[in-house]
Design a protein around this motif. Structure first.
Motif, mmCIF file in Angstrom:
data_model
loop_
_atom_site.group_PDB
_atom_site.id
_atom_site.type_symbol
_atom_site.label_atom_id
_atom_site.label_comp_id
_atom_site.label_asym_id
_atom_site.label_seq_id
_atom_site.Cartn_x
_atom_site.Cartn_y
_atom_site.Cartn_z
ATOM 1 N N SER A 55 0.810 -1.208 0.000
ATOM 2 C CA SER A 55 0.000 0.000 0.000
ATOM 3 C C SER A 55 0.844 1.259 0.000
ATOM 4 O O SER A 55 0.381 2.315 -0.434
ATOM 5 C CB SER A 55 -0.945 -0.010 1.209
ATOM 6 O OG SER A 55 -0.205 -0.064 2.417
ATOM 7 N N ASP A 56 2.092 1.170 0.488
ATOM 8 C CA ASP A 56 2.921 2.376 0.523
ATOM 9 C C ASP A 56 3.343 2.813 -0.879
ATOM 10 O O ASP A 56 3.868 3.923 -1.051
ATOM 11 C CB ASP A 56 4.145 2.161 1.406
ATOM 12 C CG ASP A 56 4.988 0.975 0.976
ATOM 13 O OD1 ASP A 56 4.532 0.211 0.093
ATOM 14 O OD2 ASP A 56 6.089 0.807 1.524
ATOM 15 N N SER A 57 3.123 1.952 -1.894
ATOM 16 C CA SER A 57 3.493 2.317 -3.256
ATOM 17 C C SER A 57 2.364 3.010 -3.995
ATOM 18 O O SER A 57 2.551 3.519 -5.096
ATOM 19 C CB SER A 57 3.923 1.070 -4.038
ATOM 20 O OG SER A 57 2.818 0.210 -4.252
ATOM 21 N N LEU A 58 1.160 3.025 -3.421
ATOM 22 C CA LEU A 58 0.011 3.613 -4.098
ATOM 23 C C LEU A 58 -0.005 5.125 -3.925
ATOM 24 O O LEU A 58 0.406 5.647 -2.880
ATOM 25 C CB LEU A 58 -1.291 3.028 -3.548
ATOM 26 C CG LEU A 58 -1.484 1.523 -3.695
ATOM 27 C CD1 LEU A 58 -2.845 1.125 -3.140
ATOM 28 C CD2 LEU A 58 -1.352 1.091 -5.138
ATOM 29 N N PRO A 59 -0.515 5.863 -4.909
ATOM 30 C CA PRO A 59 -0.628 7.311 -4.754
ATOM 31 C C PRO A 59 -1.706 7.648 -3.729
ATOM 32 O O PRO A 59 -2.682 6.913 -3.569
ATOM 33 C CB PRO A 59 -1.026 7.785 -6.155
ATOM 34 C CG PRO A 59 -1.700 6.609 -6.771
ATOM 35 C CD PRO A 59 -1.004 5.401 -6.223
ATOM 36 N N ASP A 60 -1.524 8.765 -3.047
ATOM 37 C CA ASP A 60 -2.535 9.219 -2.092
ATOM 38 C C ASP A 60 -3.763 9.768 -2.796
ATOM 39 O O ASP A 60 -4.863 9.771 -2.231
ATOM 40 C CB ASP A 60 -1.967 10.300 -1.165
ATOM 41 C CG ASP A 60 -0.867 9.764 -0.256
ATOM 42 O OD1 ASP A 60 -0.951 8.575 0.120
ATOM 43 O OD2 ASP A 60 0.069 10.517 0.045
ATOM 44 N N ALA A 61 -3.569 10.259 -4.016
ATOM 45 C CA ALA A 61 -4.678 10.873 -4.744
ATOM 46 C C ALA A 61 -4.478 10.688 -6.242
ATOM 47 O O ALA A 61 -3.359 10.460 -6.713
ATOM 48 C CB ALA A 61 -4.783 12.363 -4.409
ATOM 49 N N VAL A 62 -5.582 10.783 -6.970
ATOM 50 C CA VAL A 62 -5.558 10.752 -8.429
ATOM 51 C C VAL A 62 -6.407 11.908 -8.939
ATOM 52 O O VAL A 62 -7.206 12.489 -8.198
ATOM 53 C CB VAL A 62 -6.099 9.421 -8.983
ATOM 54 C CG1 VAL A 62 -5.208 8.267 -8.577
ATOM 55 C CG2 VAL A 62 -7.537 9.189 -8.540
ATOM 56 N N ARG A 376 -4.534 -1.255 -15.522
ATOM 57 C CA ARG A 376 -3.454 -1.811 -16.334
ATOM 58 C C ARG A 376 -2.849 -0.756 -17.261
ATOM 59 O O ARG A 376 -2.160 -1.097 -18.232
ATOM 60 C CB ARG A 376 -3.977 -2.969 -17.189
ATOM 61 C CG ARG A 376 -4.513 -4.154 -16.382
ATOM 62 C CD ARG A 376 -3.429 -4.882 -15.636
ATOM 63 N NE ARG A 376 -3.951 -6.054 -14.919
ATOM 64 C CZ ARG A 376 -3.259 -6.751 -14.056
ATOM 65 N NH1 ARG A 376 -2.006 -6.413 -13.784
ATOM 66 N NH2 ARG A 376 -3.801 -7.790 -13.456
ATOM 67 N N GLY A 377 -3.105 0.505 -16.986
ATOM 68 C CA GLY A 377 -2.633 1.560 -17.852
ATOM 69 C C GLY A 377 -1.205 1.971 -17.566
ATOM 70 O O GLY A 377 -0.517 1.411 -16.709
ATOM 71 N N SER A 378 -0.768 3.004 -18.284
ATOM 72 C CA SER A 378 0.609 3.509 -18.137
ATOM 73 C C SER A 378 0.664 4.886 -17.500
ATOM 74 O O SER A 378 1.740 5.338 -17.110
ATOM 75 C CB SER A 378 1.285 3.556 -19.508
ATOM 76 O OG SER A 378 0.550 4.398 -20.403
ATOM 77 N N ALA A 379 -0.469 5.573 -17.372
ATOM 78 C CA ALA A 379 -0.463 6.938 -16.843
ATOM 79 C C ALA A 379 -0.060 6.983 -15.378
ATOM 80 O O ALA A 379 0.593 7.938 -14.929
ATOM 81 C CB ALA A 379 -1.852 7.580 -17.029
ATOM 82 N N ILE A 380 -0.446 5.950 -14.607
ATOM 83 C CA ILE A 380 -0.133 5.916 -13.173
ATOM 84 C C ILE A 380 0.455 4.547 -12.860
ATOM 85 O O ILE A 380 -0.247 3.636 -12.392
ATOM 86 C CB ILE A 380 -1.387 6.175 -12.306
ATOM 87 C CG1 ILE A 380 -2.161 7.386 -12.818
ATOM 88 C CG2 ILE A 380 -0.996 6.379 -10.839
ATOM 89 C CD1 ILE A 380 -3.458 7.650 -12.066
ATOM 90 N N PRO A 381 1.740 4.347 -13.106
ATOM 91 C CA PRO A 381 2.352 3.019 -12.918
ATOM 92 C C PRO A 381 2.175 2.463 -11.509
ATOM 93 O O PRO A 381 2.108 1.240 -11.327
ATOM 94 C CB PRO A 381 3.834 3.259 -13.240
ATOM 95 C CG PRO A 381 3.847 4.486 -14.111
ATOM 96 C CD PRO A 381 2.708 5.330 -13.627
ATOM 97 N N GLU A 382 2.093 3.354 -10.512
ATOM 98 C CA GLU A 382 1.961 2.886 -9.128
ATOM 99 C C GLU A 382 0.662 2.112 -8.887
ATOM 100 O O GLU A 382 0.567 1.339 -7.933
ATOM 101 C CB GLU A 382 2.012 4.070 -8.153
ATOM 102 C CG GLU A 382 3.266 4.916 -8.267
ATOM 103 C CD GLU A 382 3.061 6.104 -9.207
ATOM 104 O OE1 GLU A 382 3.643 7.174 -8.937
ATOM 105 O OE2 GLU A 382 2.303 5.950 -10.174
ATOM 106 N N LEU A 383 -0.327 2.324 -9.750
ATOM 107 C CA LEU A 383 -1.608 1.643 -9.589
ATOM 108 C C LEU A 383 -1.682 0.310 -10.323
ATOM 109 O O LEU A 383 -2.664 -0.417 -10.181
ATOM 110 C CB LEU A 383 -2.755 2.538 -10.101
ATOM 111 C CG LEU A 383 -3.164 3.713 -9.238
ATOM 112 C CD1 LEU A 383 -4.270 4.495 -9.933
ATOM 113 C CD2 LEU A 383 -3.642 3.249 -7.866
ATOM 114 N N SER A 384 -0.662 -0.023 -11.089
ATOM 115 C CA SER A 384 -0.745 -1.190 -11.946
ATOM 116 C C SER A 384 -1.051 -2.445 -11.132
ATOM 117 O O SER A 384 -0.391 -2.762 -10.149
ATOM 118 C CB SER A 384 0.566 -1.379 -12.708
ATOM 119 O OG SER A 384 0.446 -2.450 -13.623
ATOM 120 N N GLY A 385 -2.100 -3.158 -11.538
ATOM 121 C CA GLY A 385 -2.485 -4.393 -10.875
ATOM 122 C C GLY A 385 -3.432 -4.229 -9.716
ATOM 123 O O GLY A 385 -3.891 -5.218 -9.153
ATOM 124 N N THR A 386 -3.751 -2.977 -9.330
ATOM 125 C CA THR A 386 -4.691 -2.766 -8.227
ATOM 126 C C THR A 386 -6.112 -2.647 -8.765
ATOM 127 O O THR A 386 -6.345 -2.205 -9.881
ATOM 128 C CB THR A 386 -4.356 -1.492 -7.425
ATOM 129 O OG1 THR A 386 -4.449 -0.340 -8.282
ATOM 130 C CG2 THR A 386 -2.963 -1.562 -6.844
#
Length: 459
Positions: A55-62, A376-386
């Motif tokens: 969870s520490d790799s996820l952005p706080d906001a989008v 699965r996009g490229s705009a926010i790599p930190e979200l990949s797979g969530t």
């Protein structure tokens, strides 16, 4: 069981604002710090799952990039495979086309003369055939007034229909409607509405338990579980309510405008054999509001009754517990079994969700889960797979669940992802999600500018 006061207040507010009452009371490659696992799934093919480090790799906001506004209650989006074009279904009965030049004023399809619109009824689902670029076939799920075969005193008829679009894909031919499936609906709520094609090419259809509360009352049949009266979620022989269905729309069989896939759990049984109606794929659902596939995995978000919301990874023949359980908890009883009796489909297990959250407390809470999409996009790599999802009451917030493939199962870690301050007003109420061919995720919501289609982007 009645709803708690918080939920009643929220639903009353939603009703006065004209919002849909979903609560039902009424690709990118993995990054260096991600693991990749491959497994075979029952819902079709091989699933490859990227698991974020934590969870520490996820952005706080989008952020939310607005593509189109002007909808009343946008509930579904489908993406053309052969053009830069998005089809958006509005609860009031119309489907609109959004392209490079913006939102076309003329609707792709206008069903307002056929659709019954209420807090949870209306135009609820939309899917393009996998070969849409060649055959222009479109499938639409909507609520209609009671039709022939709907018992007296029932609320309405569930309708799944097919339409043919014009060669340029900009308009559906209104007179091309072919009714695929009709289901009598006892009450006006718990209507689900998702329709989507799986990687196996079959059409998956979410069906609620028939409405009211507790899976009880008019139109709710008896089942094997005596501690709670009813209901349709645990029955597979009397009707198609409370289930996820799977049908083959490229063939016909037994006088029906569709065929049954050979590996459906009750394929070959017409219901008279006592096993189950052959359209069933999985069961034990209350109000499966939004479904999504991700690399062979089928995610189904099921709206809870009064205490818990849930998201499950659904497999063929799975029983997901309602109304024995609400989430992973006993419903309306101090104790409950974790499987059916041996005489009921061989003692099948009641499967727990992978995501669950309560109606009160801190962090991830709400009253009505809004099923999402795996990013699965490229705009926010930190979200990949969530798995990105929301709740009808979680104004200005999304939720992110981090997949866990531990052999012991258990709930996935889930956290709040705020919508950035400048965009939070676009998501006062989130109704649905979509994902394009590039894996980017879209949010359908209402807010300061009315109903809109927005793309998830960096804050």
């Amino acid at each position: 069981m009645t709803f708690d006061s918080t939920r009643r207040r929220f639903l009353a507010l939603a009703a006065t604002s004209g919002a849909v009452g979903l609560a039902g009371c009424s690709g990118g490659a993995p990054s260096a710090d991600q693991s990749t696992t491959t497994e075979t799934t029952d819902s079709g093919g091989t699933a490859t799952t990227e698991t974020p480090a934590g969870s520490d790799s996820l952005p706080d906001a989008v952020g939310l990039e607005t593509l189109a506004t002007g909808f009343e209650v946008p509930l579904a989006v489908a993406f053309a495979p052969d053009a830069d074009r998005r089809y958006v279904a509005d609860q009031q009965g119309r489907i609109f086309v959004h392209g490079p030049d913006g939102l076309r004023e003329e609707p792709f399809l206008d069903l307002r003369d056929a659709v019954t619109v209420g807090s949870e009824t209306g135009l609820l689902g939309l899917a393009l055939h996998p070969n849409f670029a060649e055959n222009r076939r479109v499938f639409v799920r909507y609520s209609a007034p009671p039709r022939d075969g709907t018992p007296d005193g029932y609320s309405h008829t569930f309708v799944l229909s097919e339409f043919e679009a014009t060669a340029n894909g900009r308009r559906a031919k209104r007179d091309s409607e072919r009714t695929v499936l009709e289901i009598p609906e006892p009450q006006g709520n718990h209507n689900a509405g998702s329709v989507l094609f799986g990687p196996d090419g079959y059409l998956y259809v979410g069906v609620g338990d028939g409405g009211s509360g507790g899976d009880q009352g008019t139109g709710h049949v008896s089942d094997w579980y005596d501690a709670v009266a009813g209901g349709n979620g645990q029955d597979v022989t009397e009707n198609l309510l409370g289930s996820v269905l799977r049908i083959d729309n490229d063939n016909e069989q037994g006088g029906k405008p569709y065929a049954i896939p050979d590996d459906n759990p009750f394929a070959g049984d017409d219901g008279d054999g006592g096993a189950g109606l052959p359209e069933h794929f999985a069961w034990g659902f209350r109000n499966p509001w939004r479904m999504a596939f991700d690399r062979g995995d089928l995610f189904v978000a099921d709206v809870g009754q009064s205490a818990y919301e849930e998201v499950s990874l659904v497999e063929k023949g799975g029983n997901y517990g309602w109304n024995v359980k609400e989430g992973a908890h006993c419903y309306s009883a101090d104790d409950c079994p974790d499987r059916t009796p041996d005489g009921v489909r061989g003692g099948e297990p009641l499967r727990d969700p992978v995501v669950e959250y309560p109606h009160s407390g801190e962090g991830v809470t709400g009253v009505s889960v809004i099923g999402g999409q795996v990013y699965r996009g490229s705009a926010i790599p930190e979200l990949s797979g969530t798995y990105l999802f929301a709740d009808l009451a979680a104004s200005g917030r999304l939720f992110a669940a981090i997949p866990s493939r531990d052999s012991d199962g258990g709930l996935w870690p889930t956290q709040v992802v705020d919508v950035a301050d400048g965009d939070a007003g676009k998501a006062s109420r989130v109704y649905s999600f979509g994902r394009d061919a590039d894996g980017e995720v879209y949010v359908l919501s209402s807010g300061d500018d009315g109903g809109g289609l927005h793309r998830v982007v960096p804050a």
